[in-house]
Design a protein around this motif. Structure first.
Motif, mmCIF file in Angstrom:
data_model
loop_
_atom_site.group_PDB
_atom_site.id
_atom_site.type_symbol
_atom_site.label_atom_id
_atom_site.label_comp_id
_atom_site.label_asym_id
_atom_site.label_seq_id
_atom_site.Cartn_x
_atom_site.Cartn_y
_atom_site.Cartn_z
ATOM 1 N N GLY A 100 -3.053 2.693 -0.816
ATOM 2 C CA GLY A 100 -1.975 1.860 -1.338
ATOM 3 C C GLY A 100 -1.523 2.273 -2.717
ATOM 4 O O GLY A 100 -1.089 1.427 -3.507
ATOM 5 N N VAL A 101 -1.648 3.536 -3.036
ATOM 6 C CA VAL A 101 -1.191 4.063 -4.326
ATOM 7 C C VAL A 101 -0.172 5.163 -4.053
ATOM 8 O O VAL A 101 -0.023 5.629 -2.923
ATOM 9 C CB VAL A 101 -2.375 4.616 -5.166
ATOM 10 C CG1 VAL A 101 -3.333 3.503 -5.522
ATOM 11 C CG2 VAL A 101 -3.093 5.728 -4.433
ATOM 12 N N SER A 102 0.505 5.593 -5.082
ATOM 13 C CA SER A 102 1.474 6.682 -4.914
ATOM 14 C C SER A 102 0.731 8.018 -4.811
ATOM 15 O O SER A 102 -0.376 8.160 -5.346
ATOM 16 C CB SER A 102 2.449 6.701 -6.089
ATOM 17 O OG SER A 102 1.786 7.130 -7.253
ATOM 18 N N PRO A 103 1.318 9.014 -4.140
ATOM 19 C CA PRO A 103 0.634 10.308 -4.001
ATOM 20 C C PRO A 103 0.378 11.005 -5.337
ATOM 21 O O PRO A 103 -0.530 11.813 -5.451
ATOM 22 C CB PRO A 103 1.592 11.133 -3.141
ATOM 23 C CG PRO A 103 2.427 10.147 -2.424
ATOM 24 C CD PRO A 103 2.531 8.955 -3.325
ATOM 25 N N SER A 104 1.150 10.639 -6.339
ATOM 26 C CA SER A 104 0.971 11.283 -7.646
ATOM 27 C C SER A 104 0.133 10.434 -8.607
ATOM 28 O O SER A 104 0.168 10.656 -9.805
ATOM 29 C CB SER A 104 2.338 11.581 -8.260
ATOM 30 O OG SER A 104 3.042 10.364 -8.455
ATOM 31 N N THR A 112 -9.946 2.987 -8.656
ATOM 32 C CA THR A 112 -9.824 1.517 -8.619
ATOM 33 C C THR A 112 -9.403 1.047 -7.220
ATOM 34 O O THR A 112 -9.966 0.078 -6.682
ATOM 35 C CB THR A 112 -8.792 1.044 -9.661
ATOM 36 O OG1 THR A 112 -9.157 1.550 -10.940
ATOM 37 C CG2 THR A 112 -8.724 -0.463 -9.719
ATOM 38 N N ALA A 113 -8.419 1.725 -6.611
ATOM 39 C CA ALA A 113 -7.954 1.347 -5.274
ATOM 40 C C ALA A 113 -9.060 1.576 -4.241
ATOM 41 O O ALA A 113 -9.269 0.751 -3.339
ATOM 42 C CB ALA A 113 -6.713 2.158 -4.908
ATOM 43 N N HIS A 114 -9.792 2.682 -4.365
ATOM 44 C CA HIS A 114 -10.889 2.977 -3.437
ATOM 45 C C HIS A 114 -11.975 1.915 -3.546
ATOM 46 O O HIS A 114 -12.489 1.419 -2.540
ATOM 47 C CB HIS A 114 -11.457 4.374 -3.729
ATOM 48 C CG HIS A 114 -12.573 4.754 -2.821
ATOM 49 N ND1 HIS A 114 -13.897 4.580 -3.164
ATOM 50 C CD2 HIS A 114 -12.564 5.276 -1.555
ATOM 51 C CE1 HIS A 114 -14.653 4.981 -2.156
ATOM 52 N NE2 HIS A 114 -13.868 5.415 -1.173
#
Length: 126
Positions: A100-104, A112-114
């Protein structure tokens, strides 16, 4: 004293010998009231039965309309998680969609998302 004893004895017998003057009239009113109550209960039960029957007849088309509307709403649009098909080897794009994050995104944001997803999916949660 004899007069008092005689009058008390007369009262005692008068209590048992007294016949109510309107006994038949009171029983009739009681029977009418009971009949009215039974009629009202019967009409109430009939009203509930007819209302239930009407609701069941309405429910069939309503159930079909609700089912069709639910099918139109895609479940993937309600979820914030990636529901796509996985590639043989995970690409950076697919990993970013899953997290749910941007590729960059930077390393800190990816970690944090992981961590957030790992906590949500941990088997000891709940």
């Amino acid at each position: 004293m004899e007069g008092a004893a005689a009058s008390s004895e007369g009262l005692r017998y008068a209590e048992y010998a007294r016949v109510p003057t309107g006994a038949g009239k009171g029983q009739t009113e009681l029977d009418r009231g009971l009949a009215r109550t039974m009629i009202a209960v019967g009409l109430g039960v009939a009203t509930v039965a007819f209302a239930g029957r009407y609701a069941f007849h309405l429910w069939k088309p309503l159930e079909q309309a609700i089912t069709e509307t639910a099918k139109r709403i895609s479940t993937s649009s309600l979820s914030s998680y990636y529901k796509g098909g996985f590639e043989q080897k995970m690409s950076r794009r697919e990993a970013s969609l899953i997290l749910g994050v941007s590729p960059s995104a930077g390393k800190a944001k990816i970690r944090t998302a992981h961590r957030r997803i790992m906590i949500l999916n941990h088997p000891d949660k709940g």
